[in-house]
Design an enzyme around this catalytic site. Structure first.
Site, mmCIF file in Angstrom:
data_model
loop_
_atom_site.group_PDB
_atom_site.id
_atom_site.type_symbol
_atom_site.label_atom_id
_atom_site.label_comp_id
_atom_site.label_asym_id
_atom_site.label_seq_id
_atom_site.Cartn_x
_atom_site.Cartn_y
_atom_site.Cartn_z
ATOM 1 N N GLU A 124 -6.038 -2.827 7.229
ATOM 2 C CA GLU A 124 -4.596 -2.580 7.113
ATOM 3 C C GLU A 124 -3.918 -3.931 7.250
ATOM 4 O OE1 GLU A 124 -3.094 0.454 9.651
ATOM 5 O OE2 GLU A 124 -4.751 1.813 9.243
ATOM 6 N N GLY A 166 -3.951 -6.539 10.540
ATOM 7 C CA GLY A 166 -3.492 -7.914 10.695
ATOM 8 C C GLY A 166 -3.125 -8.518 9.364
ATOM 9 N N SER A 167 -3.228 -9.820 9.279
ATOM 10 C CA SER A 167 -2.782 -10.545 8.084
ATOM 11 C C SER A 167 -3.768 -10.384 6.930
ATOM 12 C CB SER A 167 -2.613 -12.028 8.400
ATOM 13 O OG SER A 167 -3.878 -12.637 8.620
ATOM 14 N N ASN A 168 -3.274 -10.632 5.717
ATOM 15 C CA ASN A 168 -4.124 -10.529 4.531
ATOM 16 C C ASN A 168 -5.298 -11.494 4.585
ATOM 17 O OD1 ASN A 168 -2.306 -8.653 3.548
ATOM 18 N ND2 ASN A 168 -2.223 -9.557 1.509
ATOM 19 N N CYS A 189 4.458 -4.193 9.826
ATOM 20 C CA CYS A 189 3.934 -4.318 8.462
ATOM 21 C C CYS A 189 4.767 -3.506 7.480
ATOM 22 C CB CYS A 189 2.473 -3.908 8.399
ATOM 23 S SG CYS A 189 2.147 -2.220 8.923
ATOM 24 N N ASN A 231 1.654 -6.504 17.392
ATOM 25 C CA ASN A 231 2.987 -5.938 17.152
ATOM 26 C C ASN A 231 3.114 -4.487 17.622
ATOM 27 O OD1 ASN A 231 1.283 -5.196 14.976
ATOM 28 N ND2 ASN A 231 3.037 -4.852 13.631
ATOM 29 N N VAL A 265 -6.862 -13.043 7.139
ATOM 30 C CA VAL A 265 -7.896 -12.695 8.117
ATOM 31 C C VAL A 265 -8.608 -11.413 7.700
ATOM 32 C CG1 VAL A 265 -8.360 -12.090 10.520
ATOM 33 C CG2 VAL A 265 -6.684 -13.876 9.996
ATOM 34 N N GLY A 266 -7.849 -10.449 7.209
ATOM 35 C CA GLY A 266 -8.440 -9.188 6.787
ATOM 36 C C GLY A 266 -9.481 -9.363 5.698
#
Length: 458
Positions: free
Chosen positions: A253, A231-233, A287, A155, A235-236
């Site tokens: 993040e 990135g996404s929750n 985000c 993004n 994957v994080g």
């Protein structure tokens, strides 16, 4: 596909462009699925191992340079990126869809970040501490971690990775960077700027490939001492668990479900404009984007009518077109996610006031376009009020008063950014003190952060 002559972009390892053993895959334009922006590597673990080895070998010489010497290279990279702003911005727009002015603005932000951190090379790195032994000299100093793995999203394909790479480099670390495959052509153009700035071989390496192979590989790699991920929750959390298991430092993040509160005394026009800008620019793919619009009862109907009126005037189209306000979703999967949440909202009983459809007329039929959606009658427990959509969807929630508005704003597992529109200092203080978010803004949109300020959620 339309462009059979699309350029091929390689990994960047040990100061050289190197093809991957895994072959290539196309990077597709979200504005026109028939357009291949470029052919990019589908890297394998051997590519990552080579990059990590190069970074490890380059550590000693890089960290021994004076901070001002490292800073000079960052300044040079900034100048080169600035000179290629139009080229990089156009690649970004073609590859992930945001409008050209936004893409150029993001590239300019990357330049500013590089210059800011270049100056850090002349900052102090420790302190002298008094000792109980009169003959002793005691001091602290900061030392680099070693090699930092940077896993960046699509993004903000220029600003976010530079925001991670620049501090890692200036403090003497070497870097292995995995950009998102959706924006790998843009990443390669940025990487060329670092190469042309004269960074020593192995100091900054780039490996393009899937998150499951290269991203997870970075998290698990014994020669990578720290990881920074955006990135996404879901994957994080996996990245963090892998890093924790081997004692590596990590920084995550992740997502947001950011509220804007509109008080009864708010400037209606400013509040509407901020909601649209914060929620729908970059097609809502931030985000910090506004997702929940919590409006106090007395101004609710007037705000809703003006919001629908203004959103209905927005031009959706190819980000390269001068009159486009809202570009496509970054890829087909993201478009399908947005459309699925629109359906969830309807199924749960929210009222779709505007948009929410895939746009398929004329040239739009070849892209991943969604008409921005506005929902009314949204309850706080609905999926569209609780789950990150990452698309152009606004959920209107009515509150009795400011106290309930703040309570509703806090009713989510996320806590990244939040804003309020009001003229009342009492409302401001209550919001600042009680809002459970890392970034709170007053009479400003939820999206955006100063590059020199701390950034993180609760």
């Amino acid at each position: 596909m339309a462009n059979e002559t699309a350029a091929t972009y390689d990994n960047y390892i040990q100061g050289e462009w190197k093809a991957s053993e895994g072959g290539t895959q196309p990077s597709i334009s979200p504005a026109n699925r028939d357009e291949i922006v470029g052919l990019i590597p589908n890297s394998v673990k051997a590519d990552l191992d080579a990059a990590a080895a190069a970074a490890k070998a380059a550590q000693r010489a890089w960290r021994k340079l004076a901070g001002s010497q490292r800073g000079a290279l960052l300044f040079k990279a900034a100048d080169i990126i600035e000179s290629r702003m139009a080229e990089i911005g156009e690649a970004m727009t073609r590859e992930m869809g945001k409008t050209l002015p936004e893409a150029k603005g993001e590239t300019a932000r990357g330049v500013a970040i590089l210059r800011y951190y270049a100056g850090e090379g002349m900052r102090k790195v420790g302190d002298v501490i008094p000792s109980t032994d009169a003959d002793a000299f005691m001091y602290t100093t900061r030392t680099p971690l070693g090699t930092v793995g940077v896993i960046s999203p699509w993004n903000f394909p220029v600003a976010i990775p530079i925001w991670k790479i620049a501090p890692a480099l200036i403090y003497g670390n070497t870097v292995v960077w995995k950009p998102a495959t959706e924006t790998a052509v843009t990443a390669a153009k940025v990487m060329q700027c670092f190469h042309d700035a004269g960074f020593p071989a192995g100091v900054l390496n780039m490996v393009i490939g899937s998150g499951s192979v290269i991203g997870q590989g970075i998290a698990e790699h014994a020669d990578i001492n720290g990881i920074t991920f955006t990135g996404s929750n879901g994957v994080g959390k996996r990245v963090g668990q892998a890093a924790l298991a081997r004692g590596a430092k990590y920084q995550l993040e992740m997502g947001g479900k950011n509220p804007i509160i509109i008080a009864e005394d708010a400037d209606l026009e400013l509040a509407v404009d901020a909601t649209i800008s914060g929620g729908l620019k970059s097609t809502g793919q931030k985000c910090t984007a506004t997702s929940r619009v919590i409006v106090v009862k007395g101004i609710y109907e007037a705000f809703k009518a003006r919001l629908v009126e203004k959103v209905s005037e927005l031009k959706v189209g190819d980000g390269l077109a001068g009159d486009t306000w809202l570009g496509p979703c970054a890829n087909e999967a993201q478009m399908e996610t947005v459309l699925s949440y629109v359906n969830k909202g309807i199924e749960e009983g929210a009222v779709l006031l505007h948009g929410g459809k895939r746009l398929e007329s004329g040239e739009l039929s070849r892209g991943f376009y969604v008409e921005p959606a506005i929902f009314d009658k949204v309850a706080s427990n609905m999926a569209i009020a609780q789950e990150e959509i990452f698309g152009p969807v606004l959920a209107l929630i009515e509150a009795r008063d400011i106290d309930e508005a703040i309570e509703l704003a806090n009713d989510t597992e996320y806590g990244l950014s939040a804003s309020i529109y009001t003229r009342d200092i009492g409302n401001v203080m209550s919001f600042v003190q009680d809002m459970e978010a890392g970034l709170v803004r007053v009479n400003a949109e939820t999206a955006g952060v100063e590059l020199q300020a701390p950034f993180g959620g609760m």
